[in-house]
Design an enzyme around this catalytic site. Structure first.
Site, PDB file in Angstrom:
ATOM      1  N   TRP A   1     -10.079  35.814  31.613  1.00 28.94           N
ATOM      2  CA  TRP A   1      -9.553  35.241  31.509  1.00 28.94           C
ATOM      3  C   TRP A   1     -10.150  33.594  31.490  1.00 28.94           C
ATOM      4  O   TRP A   1     -10.305  33.363  32.094  1.00 28.94           O
ATOM      5  CB  TRP A   1      -7.996  35.058  31.582  1.00 28.94           C
ATOM      6  CG  TRP A   1      -6.568  34.337  30.901  1.00 28.94           C
ATOM      7  CD1 TRP A   1      -5.713  33.089  31.625  1.00 28.94           C
ATOM      8  CD2 TRP A   1      -6.133  34.493  29.803  1.00 28.94           C
ATOM      9  NE1 TRP A   1      -5.350  32.626  30.349  1.00 28.94           N
ATOM     10  CE2 TRP A   1      -5.218  33.672  29.662  1.00 28.94           C
ATOM     11  CE3 TRP A   1      -6.600  35.609  28.732  1.00 28.94           C
ATOM     12  CZ2 TRP A   1      -4.764  33.555  28.318  1.00 28.94           C
ATOM     13  CZ3 TRP A   1      -5.934  35.496  27.481  1.00 28.94           C
ATOM     14  CH2 TRP A   1      -4.406  34.829  27.164  1.00 28.94           C
TER      15      TRP A   1
ATOM     16  N   ASP B   1      -7.941  23.147  30.093  1.00 30.26           N
ATOM     17  CA  ASP B   1      -6.442  22.043  30.094  1.00 30.26           C
ATOM     18  C   ASP B   1      -5.491  23.118  30.107  1.00 30.26           C
ATOM     19  O   ASP B   1      -5.408  24.205  29.955  1.00 30.26           O
ATOM     20  CB  ASP B   1      -6.540  21.186  28.625  1.00 30.26           C
ATOM     21  CG  ASP B   1      -6.548  21.942  27.161  1.00 30.26           C
ATOM     22  OD1 ASP B   1      -6.518  22.863  27.014  1.00 30.26           O
ATOM     23  OD2 ASP B   1      -6.818  21.474  25.908  1.00 30.26           O
TER      24      ASP B   1
ATOM     25  N   GLU C   1      -5.950  26.270  28.020  1.00 32.20           N
ATOM     26  CA  GLU C   1      -6.575  26.949  28.253  1.00 32.20           C
ATOM     27  C   GLU C   1      -7.815  26.503  27.465  1.00 32.20           C
ATOM     28  O   GLU C   1      -8.543  27.774  27.598  1.00 32.20           O
ATOM     29  CB  GLU C   1      -6.359  28.662  27.997  1.00 32.20           C
ATOM     30  CG  GLU C   1      -4.398  28.273  28.730  1.00 32.20           C
ATOM     31  CD  GLU C   1      -3.932  29.647  29.318  1.00 32.20           C
ATOM     32  OE1 GLU C   1      -4.089  30.067  27.923  1.00 32.20           O
ATOM     33  OE2 GLU C   1      -3.739  29.576  30.454  1.00 32.20           O
TER      34      GLU C   1
ATOM     35  N   GLU D   1       7.132  30.735  21.064  1.00 29.71           N
ATOM     36  CA  GLU D   1       6.216  29.819  21.367  1.00 29.71           C
ATOM     37  C   GLU D   1       5.944  28.666  20.424  1.00 29.71           C
ATOM     38  O   GLU D   1       6.331  27.149  20.624  1.00 29.71           O
ATOM     39  CB  GLU D   1       4.982  30.515  21.320  1.00 29.71           C
ATOM     40  CG  GLU D   1       4.072  29.596  21.836  1.00 29.71           C
ATOM     41  CD  GLU D   1       3.121  30.404  22.325  1.00 29.71           C
ATOM     42  OE1 GLU D   1       1.789  30.304  24.069  1.00 29.71           O
ATOM     43  OE2 GLU D   1       1.738  30.436  21.306  1.00 29.71           O
TER      44      GLU D   1
END
Ligand code: BGC
Length: 362
Positions: A108, A159, A162, A315
């Protein structure tokens, strides 16, 4: 029958809270089966504002346990930095943990500092006083996070979306500043003298574009809606500071759909770049603090219209995509966009309760 989005939000967040206290980012999205400090803190804040104190505190206690368990990792990292070594990516703390509090094994974009500032802000704001039982329990974790941020705040890192690993992001600096300041207000001895001021001075010197607004990252003059955080709530500058006023106006101009939602930034291609409910709530929160109550109310209503018939907030919404041609590629990669996103629900609860308070004091 219209759905009660307050009740639905509380129920969805409770259903997504693991017995450990962790909040899952989204129960139905392939990549979001983890708990992020950033999302989780805002979910906890919304839940506390909605009177669900036990849920919020279970999340903060989970964080205390999980972060304290990283003590030796942080010490090893600080030793490397003190010895002038460049850390490996895996030496940093991650941005998300498994619901059991472990570091995940899937790759990730993990080195992100904003969530750590956010978590400090959240726990200090929640406790509100050094007499709160959680404050005492949290001391080892709070001290660890402060040491981590003090050593790294000037390092480029991903940030809050991501992205952009090699940049220094204004919203991230604001979150770190806000977190350290909130802790300092409860116990000034925990923060090195002048540290928040140093971060603030760096941001004011490097993160304001020639046109006078805050910029997405050092050397990039675009705006990003996460720049709302600079004033709301992190207070790097006051809400009426001309640099924040110029930022807000540019966000309204470049990133708001008229009477609709808010984009993250102009070049956003994630699921085609839709309007984000949580950022739209942030704009509502900003309007509230500016006494633009009607606009804050309109935003709350708009978010309500984005919920599915069962009261789930996504989202992002796909009505006015910035770059629609990217949408199918993301669906092919990761499936449909995340719904419900618990952070969207947390921000809905936050805006709803702040609005109620503002209306009471009219
Ligand atoms: C967002 C992050 C968020 C994560 C989990 C990502 O797509 O960019 O801000 O923390 O999803 O919700």
């Amino acid at each position: 029958m219209t759905i009660d989005l307050h009740q639905a939000s509380v129920a969805i967040i409770r259903a997504g809270q693991h017995r450990s206290g962790a909040y899952i980012a989204s129960p139905n999205f392939s990549q979001y089966g983890y708990s992020w400090l950033r999302d989780g803190t805002w979910i906890a804040y919304g839940m506390a504002r909605a009177g669900q104190i036990d849920s919020a505190e279970a999340f903060f206690r989970w964080g205390v346990k999980v972060l304290t368990a990283q003590q030796s990792r942080v010490e090893a990292l600080l030793d490397k930095l003190a010895g002038g070594e460049t850390p490996l990516e895996s030496d940093y703390l991650p941005t998300r943990f498994t619901l059991d509090g472990e570091i995940g094994t899937e790759a990730w974009t993990d080195f992100q500092l904003d969530g750590y500032g956010t978590w400090l802000w959240g726990i200090a704001t929640h406790c509100g006083s050094v007499d709160h039982p959680l404050w005492r329990e949290a001391q080892p974790a709070i001290k660890l996070v402060i040491a981590y941020l003090q050593a790294l705040w000037q390092s480029p890192n991903y940030d809050c979306w991501e992205e952009h690993r090699n940049q220094i992001h204004t919203a991230t600096l604001a979150a770190i500043y806000g977190g350290l300041r909130a802790i300092q207000q409860l116990d000034a001895t925990l923060i090195a003298d002048g540290l928040p001021e140093q971060i603030q001075a760096f941001a004011l010197a490097n993160c304001v574009a020639a046109e006078g607004h805050f910029c997405k990252y050092v050397g990039n003059a675009e705006v990003d809606s996460s720049l709302l955080w600079v004033a709301v709530p992190y207070g790097l500058v006051e809400i009426d500071d001309p640099r924040f006023v110029a930022t807000l106006m540019k966000i309204e101009r470049d990133l708001r759909v008229p009477d609709g939602g808010v984009y993250r930034y102009c070049a956003d291609n994630y699921y085609g770049g839709g309007e984000w409910n949580l950022l739209t709530a942030w704009l509502g929160w900003t309007y509230l603090l500016l006494a633009r109550l009607d606009e804050a109310r309109d935003i709350l209503r708009w978010i309500e219209t984005q919920a599915t018939p069962t009261g789930e907030l996504p989202e992002q919404t796909a009505g006015h995509l910035l770059l629609p041609s990217y949408y199918p590629d993301w669906v092919a990669k990761w499936g449909n966009p995340a719904v419900p996103l618990l952070w969207s629900h947390g921000m809905y609860l936050t805006l709803e309760s702040l609005l109620k308070d503002a209306e009471k004091s009219l």
